[in-house]
Design a protein around this motif. Sequence first.
Motif, short mmCIF file in Angstrom:
data_model
loop_
_atom_site.label_atom_id
_atom_site.label_comp_id
_atom_site.label_asym_id
_atom_site.label_seq_id
_atom_site.Cartn_x
_atom_site.Cartn_y
_atom_site.Cartn_z
N VAL A 291 -15.85 -2.65 7.54
CA VAL A 291 -15.77 -3.07 6.14
C VAL A 291 -14.61 -2.33 5.50
O VAL A 291 -14.60 -1.09 5.48
N ASP A 292 -13.63 -3.07 5.01
CA ASP A 292 -12.41 -2.46 4.50
C ASP A 292 -12.63 -1.92 3.08
O ASP A 292 -13.17 -2.63 2.23
N PRO A 293 -12.23 -0.67 2.79
CA PRO A 293 -12.47 -0.11 1.45
C PRO A 293 -11.67 -0.80 0.35
O PRO A 293 -11.98 -0.62 -0.83
N ALA B 132 -17.34 -20.51 21.50
CA ALA B 132 -16.69 -19.74 20.43
C ALA B 132 -17.74 -19.08 19.54
O ALA B 132 -17.56 -17.95 19.08
N ALA B 133 -18.84 -19.79 19.29
CA ALA B 133 -19.92 -19.24 18.47
C ALA B 133 -20.54 -18.02 19.14
O ALA B 133 -20.86 -17.03 18.48
N ASP B 134 -20.70 -18.09 20.46
CA ASP B 134 -21.23 -16.93 21.19
C ASP B 134 -20.31 -15.72 21.01
O ASP B 134 -20.77 -14.59 20.81
N LEU B 135 -19.00 -15.95 21.09
CA LEU B 135 -18.03 -14.86 20.91
C LEU B 135 -18.06 -14.32 19.48
O LEU B 135 -17.88 -13.12 19.25
N ALA B 136 -18.29 -15.22 18.52
CA ALA B 136 -18.31 -14.82 17.11
C ALA B 136 -19.64 -14.18 16.72
O ALA B 136 -19.73 -13.52 15.68
N GLY B 137 -20.68 -14.41 17.53
CA GLY B 137 -21.98 -13.83 17.24
C GLY B 137 -22.76 -14.52 16.15
O GLY B 137 -23.57 -13.91 15.45
N ARG B 138 -22.51 -15.83 15.98
CA ARG B 138 -23.27 -16.61 15.00
C ARG B 138 -23.40 -18.06 15.50
O ARG B 138 -22.74 -18.44 16.47
N PRO B 139 -24.24 -18.88 14.88
CA PRO B 139 -24.51 -20.22 15.40
C PRO B 139 -23.30 -21.15 15.36
O PRO B 139 -22.37 -20.94 14.56
N PRO B 140 -23.31 -22.20 16.22
CA PRO B 140 -22.21 -23.17 16.26
C PRO B 140 -22.31 -24.18 15.12
O PRO B 140 -22.72 -25.33 15.29
N VAL B 141 -21.97 -23.73 13.94
CA VAL B 141 -21.99 -24.55 12.73
C VAL B 141 -21.00 -23.91 11.77
O VAL B 141 -20.68 -22.73 11.91
N LEU B 142 -20.49 -24.68 10.83
CA LEU B 142 -19.57 -24.09 9.84
C LEU B 142 -20.33 -23.10 8.99
O LEU B 142 -21.32 -23.43 8.33
N ARG C 258 -21.07 -7.53 12.61
CA ARG C 258 -20.79 -6.21 12.04
C ARG C 258 -21.22 -6.16 10.57
O ARG C 258 -21.64 -5.11 10.08
N HIS C 259 -21.13 -7.29 9.89
CA HIS C 259 -21.57 -7.32 8.50
C HIS C 259 -23.08 -7.23 8.42
O HIS C 259 -23.63 -6.55 7.54
N ARG C 260 -23.77 -7.93 9.31
CA ARG C 260 -25.23 -7.81 9.37
C ARG C 260 -25.63 -6.37 9.63
O ARG C 260 -26.56 -5.84 9.00
N ALA C 261 -24.94 -5.74 10.56
CA ALA C 261 -25.26 -4.35 10.90
C ALA C 261 -25.01 -3.42 9.71
O ALA C 261 -25.76 -2.45 9.49
N PHE C 262 -23.98 -3.71 8.94
CA PHE C 262 -23.68 -2.90 7.75
C PHE C 262 -24.81 -3.01 6.74
O PHE C 262 -25.25 -2.00 6.17
N LEU C 263 -25.29 -4.24 6.51
CA LEU C 263 -26.40 -4.42 5.58
C LEU C 263 -27.64 -3.68 6.06
O LEU C 263 -28.37 -3.07 5.26
N ASN C 264 -27.89 -3.74 7.35
CA ASN C 264 -29.05 -3.02 7.91
C ASN C 264 -28.90 -1.51 7.73
O ASN C 264 -29.86 -0.80 7.42
N ALA C 265 -27.66 -1.01 7.90
CA ALA C 265 -27.41 0.42 7.73
C ALA C 265 -27.63 0.84 6.28
O ALA C 265 -28.19 1.90 5.99
N LEU C 266 -27.19 -0.02 5.35
CA LEU C 266 -27.41 0.29 3.93
C LEU C 266 -28.90 0.33 3.61
O LEU C 266 -29.37 1.18 2.85
N ALA C 267 -29.64 -0.62 4.19
CA ALA C 267 -31.07 -0.70 3.92
C ALA C 267 -31.83 0.52 4.43
O ALA C 267 -32.91 0.85 3.93
N GLN C 268 -31.26 1.21 5.43
CA GLN C 268 -31.91 2.40 5.98
C GLN C 268 -31.67 3.63 5.13
O GLN C 268 -32.36 4.64 5.29
#
Length: 400
Positions: A15-17, A113-123, A302-312
């Motif tokens: 996450v860029d400051p 490509a969705a597997d590489l991006a780590g999210r479902p194959p949808v826009l 990485r954004h999901r992980a950041f939100l999880n880290a904040l929640a902790q």
Amino acid sequence: MTTRTADDLLAEHGVDPQRGFLPPKDPVRRLPPEFTAWEELTDVLPKLLAAGLVREEIDALGPAPSLSLLTRQDQRERAMLLLSYLGHAYVFADAHAPTARLPAQLAQPWCAAADLAGRPPVLSYASHALVNWRRFDPQGPVALGNIARLQNFLGGLDEEWFVLVHVAIEACAGPGLLAAGRAQDTAEEGDPERTAEQLVLVGDVLERMLSVLRRMPEGCDPYIYYHRVRPFLFGWTGNPALPEGVVYEGVAAHEGRPQKFRGETGAQSSVIPAFDAVLGLDFSNDPLGAHLFGLREYMPPRHRAFLNALAQRTPLRPFVAGNASVSVLVDAYNRCVTLSGAFRRQHHAYAASYIRAQQPASAANPVETGTGGTPFMTYLHQHAENTDQYLLSHQPHHSR
């Protein structure tokens, strides 16, 4: 007490400051030559849609190149962007008759490509907004007036502006995310005055975000948005025109079964959930809150992980409530909560005028259902109203 500071958390999760959840380097604008067929198709996507030739052209695509040729994450994100636009253009090419199948030459690389991006194959929002922009002046800010989109469906001012407002809001958020995390740092150190200073910075950022959001009508007309922009953003969950979902042909893992994924929505942005986590605004018990949490699978990992880290980490609200005699702290906190509520109310107002007030032209573009597949009007109103309950009262300081 955590040993990781806010600066550590941002760096760890990419996450860029300054730019927040936008990529720290401007998105790549072209893939290697092996992917020219995809690039050339998306170059003329608005014209193919206007001519009614999208499905024919995609059906004629040859075998997909290997995604192993894409060695950088920004290239993989661009591949996901291109395939997502081609996929939604294929499904919704005929606004009155969406198709429930995607041909293998598109479906297979899209799922890869969705597997590489780590999210479902949808826009998703990441492809639609976070990596879908460029700057006119490379030395200038990521801000309205200096940014343009890399990819559109039909194109035109309204589609450009609708997404560029989101990009500009994301760019505003970066310094606020850092300040919010630092406010948690100083709260853990037991310092109410320094926490107040950081919360003032958070409030300033929320104010700028709201100011940008309020510019939406300058370039995006409600009628044009509803009839020309919104139809392509739906997914295949909660879409009455695609009740069974969509079949991704040739994708072995699906075994020929139709898949259901939610459509693109600004609720897939990580910005507001991040501020909520820090401020201690908990909406998990209302229907929209549960839905929003489910949308996290459409965010970059990485954004999901950041939100999880904040929640902790410990949210700020208990600390502010425990120091309610420090007026500057309570005022700074309440300003952030009030601005968060104002942001949600503005979103609700736009949903009313840009969607609910429009005349539906087909079952594929319902006014009662959001692109993310929810009865959004009731949820948005309730969410905005529920924000007010987090305001705190001042308490007089009693000396012994």
